[in-house]
Design a protein around this motif. Structure first.
Motif, PDB file in Angstrom:
ATOM      1  N   THR A 253     -47.195  15.606 -11.073  1.00 52.04           N
ATOM      2  CA  THR A 253     -45.968  16.140 -10.478  1.00 52.04           C
ATOM      3  C   THR A 253     -45.429  15.222  -9.391  1.00 52.04           C
ATOM      4  O   THR A 253     -44.210  15.119  -9.217  1.00 52.04           O
ATOM      5  CB  THR A 253     -46.211  17.536  -9.894  1.00 52.04           C
ATOM      6  OG1 THR A 253     -47.252  17.471  -8.901  1.00 52.04           O
ATOM      7  CG2 THR A 253     -46.637  18.518 -10.982  1.00 52.04           C
ATOM      8  N   ASP A 271     -39.824  18.272 -17.182  1.00 47.38           N
ATOM      9  CA  ASP A 271     -41.060  18.711 -16.535  1.00 47.38           C
ATOM     10  C   ASP A 271     -42.238  18.512 -17.490  1.00 47.38           C
ATOM     11  O   ASP A 271     -42.746  19.452 -18.103  1.00 47.38           O
ATOM     12  CB  ASP A 271     -40.949  20.168 -16.105  1.00 47.38           C
ATOM     13  CG  ASP A 271     -41.984  20.536 -15.051  1.00 47.38           C
ATOM     14  OD1 ASP A 271     -43.003  19.821 -14.965  1.00 47.38           O
ATOM     15  OD2 ASP A 271     -41.785  21.514 -14.321  1.00 47.38           O
ATOM     16  N   GLN A 297     -45.968  23.144 -12.605  1.00 45.20           N
ATOM     17  CA  GLN A 297     -44.576  22.732 -12.461  1.00 45.20           C
ATOM     18  C   GLN A 297     -44.413  21.658 -11.386  1.00 45.20           C
ATOM     19  O   GLN A 297     -45.118  21.654 -10.374  1.00 45.20           O
ATOM     20  CB  GLN A 297     -43.717  23.937 -12.066  1.00 45.20           C
ATOM     21  CG  GLN A 297     -43.711  25.069 -13.063  1.00 45.20           C
ATOM     22  CD  GLN A 297     -43.030  26.288 -12.476  1.00 45.20           C
ATOM     23  OE1 GLN A 297     -41.811  26.367 -12.431  1.00 45.20           O
ATOM     24  NE2 GLN A 297     -43.820  27.239 -12.021  1.00 45.20           N
ATOM     25  N   ARG A 301     -37.517  21.014  -8.116  1.00 46.36           N
ATOM     26  CA  ARG A 301     -36.952  21.606  -9.330  1.00 46.36           C
ATOM     27  C   ARG A 301     -35.432  21.766  -9.222  1.00 46.36           C
ATOM     28  O   ARG A 301     -34.837  22.591  -9.899  1.00 46.36           O
ATOM     29  CB  ARG A 301     -37.636  22.947  -9.603  1.00 46.36           C
ATOM     30  CG  ARG A 301     -39.139  22.805  -9.801  1.00 46.36           C
ATOM     31  CD  ARG A 301     -39.750  24.040 -10.420  1.00 46.36           C
ATOM     32  NE  ARG A 301     -39.853  25.155  -9.512  1.00 46.36           N
ATOM     33  CZ  ARG A 301     -40.884  25.391  -8.707  1.00 46.36           C
ATOM     34  NH1 ARG A 301     -41.916  24.547  -8.686  1.00 46.36           N
ATOM     35  NH2 ARG A 301     -40.902  26.437  -7.920  1.00 46.36           N
ATOM     36  N   THR A 304     -34.483  20.194 -12.540  1.00 47.97           N
ATOM     37  CA  THR A 304     -35.566  19.999 -13.506  1.00 47.97           C
ATOM     38  C   THR A 304     -35.191  20.568 -14.873  1.00 47.97           C
ATOM     39  O   THR A 304     -34.334  21.444 -15.000  1.00 47.97           O
ATOM     40  CB  THR A 304     -36.854  20.659 -12.990  1.00 47.97           C
ATOM     41  OG1 THR A 304     -37.943  20.318 -13.838  1.00 47.97           O
ATOM     42  CG2 THR A 304     -36.726  22.172 -12.957  1.00 47.97           C
ATOM     43  N   ASP A 365     -37.770  27.833 -12.950  1.00 53.77           N
ATOM     44  CA  ASP A 365     -36.572  27.150 -12.480  1.00 53.77           C
ATOM     45  C   ASP A 365     -36.154  26.022 -13.411  1.00 53.77           C
ATOM     46  O   ASP A 365     -36.995  25.370 -14.036  1.00 53.77           O
ATOM     47  CB  ASP A 365     -36.821  26.569 -11.081  1.00 53.77           C
ATOM     48  CG  ASP A 365     -36.739  27.610  -9.986  1.00 53.77           C
ATOM     49  OD1 ASP A 365     -36.104  28.660 -10.210  1.00 53.77           O
ATOM     50  OD2 ASP A 365     -37.312  27.378  -8.907  1.00 53.77           O
ATOM     51  N   GLY A 366     -34.853  25.769 -13.447  1.00 49.80           N
ATOM     52  CA  GLY A 366     -34.356  24.611 -14.167  1.00 49.80           C
ATOM     53  C   GLY A 366     -33.437  24.945 -15.321  1.00 49.80           C
ATOM     54  O   GLY A 366     -33.043  26.092 -15.553  1.00 49.80           O
TER      55      GLY A 366
END
Length: 636
Positions: A253, A271, A297, A301, A304, A365-366
């Protein structure tokens, strides 16, 4: 449907070696598919690389998927590498796709490959000890050599960057571009070198020419991140509220977060760490720790893109095909989910746990990205001749898109409500949706969780896994129970209906200069400077019947402008094809020159212009058109 700009649902609108013999080209097929994608609720489509690729040693570049670019200024309008069109179509059909996508409320995000190119000729000036000396790139132009020529000095190795190490100078699919700056032996070479300037100029030209809305950058690990930041800033302005994603393949990450920070959040990243977790979950037979999944994750983000599969993880007719477009479906031993041409193992969309993977990818998220081979059942006899109106889908994936859009997932904050189980994970999009996923293959799992819905609110499972509704208690808590190897999507009762996104007009700008386009009779003949008494064709737009069209002609220098004529040629009223029939025209000083008209019929309107002052010198000009394409068409 009211998605924030960084919460869109994106459809990857191609598969490796995609083809459709029922249509003139892939772009035309996608234009026919666009209304259906809009009706499913998608926000945008990721399209393949739009520029001409090299011929790969064959007779033409039709076999090239675009990931080894030859000429960035050739979007399918020059006779080069054995053909005029790219694998996916012509410049005309790509611009039409953009306009029709916009008319359906869809955005368009082309794939941008600027790490390397290929197909150059032998460079006699290159040192004899270079491994690859085929680095002379000279292109067709309308009345001069084409724009952005290249030589061995523009690639690795070169005098500024001779000693190579790391990802930036690594040549994987052809001569590797050197952008200097930090990508040099000194680490401090010219940041505004020839290749950086030319890439910037090209990207601005491309964005204006096509009217696209965002981008996917290929293999961004292969060159300095400041190049992407530079291109996006100059083409899209100082803001960041548009879709853009970079392919940085790393399962750490910190690597992804570092790259996103380096491009100043102008682009997000796929991701890959989360995808690694999803892959492990799908193939761990129920023994994956679901509570750990949110920890995979990336941290940044902001833009992302969570995903399950893409064209790099799936080559072939089936998820376990032995090779590109293989008819094998053999569940081969060893690394059975990955063949030799794939970047990572394929997640079988018909594995029940793939549904869990997608439920998670849609909820976190994303901008979730769905792959063509996952949404559509694409292994039948109609794989290369599909009817866009009837091609079978996986209904559960359509339903997840519906849930994401109708419940407005990304309008609510992301909260992990329960992760204290090996099998059960419960996520909430604040007061919008609660998504529970159960990885156990034989037993239900449940948990009481706090919610942001408030007290005594009735909730419905829009995934269909449970027929009964549930209520939050007086404290806003609720019991979420999920069937074996399944998921549930809970939202307020009473949400229904389909999608009818509002369309929008398209603006596309055609730059006219001698080093752009191609005057060869086998091409559309676009390009060339404005000249006295000789009409030149800037390009063509596909307008919908009854829609308003506005066209401008302007110059770099508006002082003492010459006089010119802007002439529109009408389409064939039956087929929509180009014709020589004269249409609206206007003459006068280019201050700028402006013309408005209503398109009487659907089809290609050719935009031509010429100088009327016989003493005027040829001059570079820009022809910009704002118009609306048809949402649907019976003409292709």
């Amino acid at each position: 449907m009211s998605n924030p700009w960084n919460g869109k649902v994106v459809f990857e609108a191609f598969w490796w070696n995609c083809w459709n013999t029922a249509y003139t080209d892939w772009y035309t097929y996608l234009a026919a598919l666009a209304p259906r994608l809009a009706a499913m609720g998608f926000d945008g489509i990721w399209t393949p690389p739009p520029f001409k690729g090299d011929a790969n040693g064959g007779k033409d570049s039709i076999s090239n998927m675009g990931y080894t670019p030859y000429d960035y200024y050739d979007l399918g309008s020059k006779l080069q590498q054995g053909c005029v069109q790219t694998r996916f179509g012509t410049l005309d059909s790509f611009l039409r796709l953009v306009a029709i996508a916009h008319a359906n409320g869809l955005e368009v995000y082309p794939d941008i490959v600027i790490d390397h190119c290929d197909g150059g000729g032998f460079d006699n000036s290159s040192p004899a000890d270079l491994t690859d000396r085929y680095k002379a790139f000279q292109y067709a132009g309308f009345a001069a050599s084409g724009r952005w020529p290249k030589s061995w000095m523009d690639f690795h190795s070169n005098p500024v960057h001779w000693f190579l190490s790391g990802d930036w100078p690594f040549a994987s699919f052809g001569p590797d571009i050197c952008y200097q700056g930090r990508c040099s032996d000194s680490g401090a070479a010219d940041q505004n070198c020839y290749m950086r300037r030319e890439a910037r100029d090209w990207f601005v030209w491309f964005t204006r020419q096509t009217g696209v809305d965002g981008f996917r950058f290929d293999d961004v690990k292969g060159f300095p991140p400041e190049v992407v930041e530079d291109l996006l800033y100059n083409a899209m302005g100082p803001g960041t509220e548009y879709f853009c994603v970079g392919e940085f393949v790393s399962y750490q990450t910190g690597d992804l977060d570092g790259w996103v920070a380096a491009v100043e959040n102008r682009s997000g990243a796929f991701d890959y760490p989360l995808r690694g977790g999803l892959y492990s979950m799908v193939y761990s037979g129920g023994y994956f720790d679901m509570g750990s999944l949110p920890n995979y994750q990336q941290q940044n983000r902001y833009k992302t893109v969570p995903f399950v599969n893409n064209h790099d993880t799936w080559h072939g007719r089936y998820w376990d095909s032995a090779g590109d477009n293989s008819n094998d479906h053999d569940q081969r031993t060893g690394d059975w989910a990955k063949n030799g041409s794939e970047l990572a193992g394929t997640i079988d969309p018909d594995n029940p746990r793939a549904q869990i993977a997608y439920a998670v990818a849609m909820t976190v998220d994303g901008n979730p990205q769905l792959f063509y081979e996952d949404l559509f059942v694409n292994y039948n006899a109609d794989r290369t001749s599909a009817n866009p109106a009837t091609l079978a889908t996986r209904p559960w994936l359509e339903n997840l898109v519906w849930c994401h859009q109708k419940l407005e997932f990304k309008a609510g904050a992301y909260k992990v409500r329960f992760q204290g189980s090996q099998q059960l994970l419960i996520l909430e999009r604040s007061a919008r949706a609660i998504v529970g996923v159960n990885n156990d293959g034989s037993a239900w799992h449940d948990a009481w969780v706090a919610t942001d819905f408030g007290p005594n609110v009735e909730l419905h499972d829009y995934s269909g896994s449970r027929p009964d509704n549930i209520w939050t208690n007086q404290d806003g808590w609720v019991s979420i129970a999920v069937p074996p190897t399944s998921y549930s999507v809970w939202g307020r009762v009473g949400i229904e209906g389909g999608f009818g996104p509002a369309g929008k007009p398209t603006t596309q700008e055609f730059q006219m200069d001698d080093d752009l386009g191609d005057s060869n009779p086998a091409t559309p003949g676009y390009g060339g400077k404005l000249t006295p008494g000789e009409p030149r064709t800037a390009g063509s737009i596909w307008a919908g019947a009854g829609t308003e069209v506005e066209v401008w002609v302007y110059l770099d220098d508006q002082e003492n402008p010459p006089t010119a004529t802007l002439q529109v040629l009408l389409p064939d009223s039956v087929t929509g094809a180009k014709s020589s029939a004269p249409g609206p025209r206007v003459s006068g000083p280019v201050t700028p020159l402006n013309l408005k008209f209503t398109a009487a019929t659907e089809g290609y309107y050719q935009l031509t212009a010429m100088l009327t002052d016989k003493a005027a010198q040829p001059v570079r000009a820009y022809v910009k058109a704002t118009y609306t394409g048809p949402a649907r068409s019976a003409k292709f």
